[in-house]
Scaffold this motif. Structure first.
Motif, mmCIF file in Angstrom:
data_model
loop_
_atom_site.group_PDB
_atom_site.id
_atom_site.type_symbol
_atom_site.label_atom_id
_atom_site.label_comp_id
_atom_site.label_asym_id
_atom_site.label_seq_id
_atom_site.Cartn_x
_atom_site.Cartn_y
_atom_site.Cartn_z
ATOM 1 N N PHE A 78 0.729 -1.200 -0.038
ATOM 2 C CA PHE A 78 0.144 0.172 0.045
ATOM 3 C C PHE A 78 0.854 1.377 -0.010
ATOM 4 O O PHE A 78 0.090 2.184 -0.174
ATOM 5 N N ALA A 83 -5.274 6.791 -1.259
ATOM 6 C CA ALA A 83 -6.181 6.360 -0.471
ATOM 7 C C ALA A 83 -7.248 7.366 0.074
ATOM 8 O O ALA A 83 -6.985 8.551 0.050
ATOM 9 N N VAL A 102 -8.070 1.678 -0.760
ATOM 10 C CA VAL A 102 -7.073 1.997 -1.708
ATOM 11 C C VAL A 102 -7.388 1.132 -3.131
ATOM 12 O O VAL A 102 -7.770 -0.153 -2.954
#
Length: 219
Positions: A78, A83, A102
């Motif tokens: 990530f 996000a 995400v």
């Protein structure tokens, strides 16, 4: 009095409105369940990942730095991605507790499904079934022997914590710097004191003690 009450209700309404605003930006991983998004420190809602320094033991008895491994895996999945986080609360450390997505994927759900975090049932049952599926598959941390992050935090020495009643193994450091753990009932258990300022500590299991670098007392 009516004016004071009206102001209080208005303040609560404004706080609730602010909390409801989404946080959008590039995500930076801090650890397994904490991230920074648009300059805001966010604690992911409904999950609990191993602490960065938390050890574990493989089924074959090999010590493993689970917490650091989890952080690196979350980073690979990530870090640096766009996000959107929906705030739900603020924790006692001042972090925003939020559910983050995400690429249209629920980040907390992904981490639980991949065995990189536990479902934090104390606060949410949202990921209960995801964790059960990961346990059955021995995925990620479920393939190791380790304490829950919550129990580990209780026994980690921070210069203040007292031992949990269920965590009675004494981690002593002798004059030569050797780390030895003593079980209740062993010869030197009662006379062994724990000095947190010297790095000594309490453990909840032998697996935890071994993974942290302590060896068993010979008697």
């Amino acid at each position: 009095m009516l004016r004071i009450c009206s102001w209080f209700v208005l303040a609560l309404g404004l706080a609730g409105a602010a909390l409801a605003d989404s946080i959008d930006g590039t995500l930076r991983v801090v650890d397994g369940d904490t991230v920074d998004v648009a300059g805001v420190r966010v604690r992911l809602h409904g999950i609990d990942a191993p602490e960065r320094d938390q050890p574990c033991t493989t089924l074959s008895g090999q010590n493993w730095a689970c917490g650091d491994w989890v952080t690196r895996r979350v980073h690979d999945l990530f870090d640096g991605r766009a996000a959107r986080c929906t705030p739900l609360d603020v924790d006692r450390y001042g972090r925003t507790v939020a559910r983050c997505t995400v690429g249209q994927r629920d980040m907390g759900q992904v981490l639980v499904q991949e065995g990189l975090a536990y479902a934090y049932r104390k606060y949410s049952m949202a990921y209960d079934l995801d964790e059960k599926a990961a346990v059955i598959a021995d995925r990620g941390i479920h393939g190791f022997i380790m304490d829950s992050p919550a129990r580990y935090r209780l026994t980690r020495i921070e210069g203040r914590s007292a031992p949990d009643p269920d965590c009675r193994i004494k981690g002593n450091i002798n004059a030569d710097g050797v780390r030895i753990y003593h079980l209740p009932g062993q010869a030197f258990y009662e006379r062994t004191g724990i000095r947190p300022e010297k790095g000594e500590r309490w453990f909840c299991s032998e697996a935890q003690a071994r993974a942290s670098g302590w060896r068993p007392a010979r008697r």
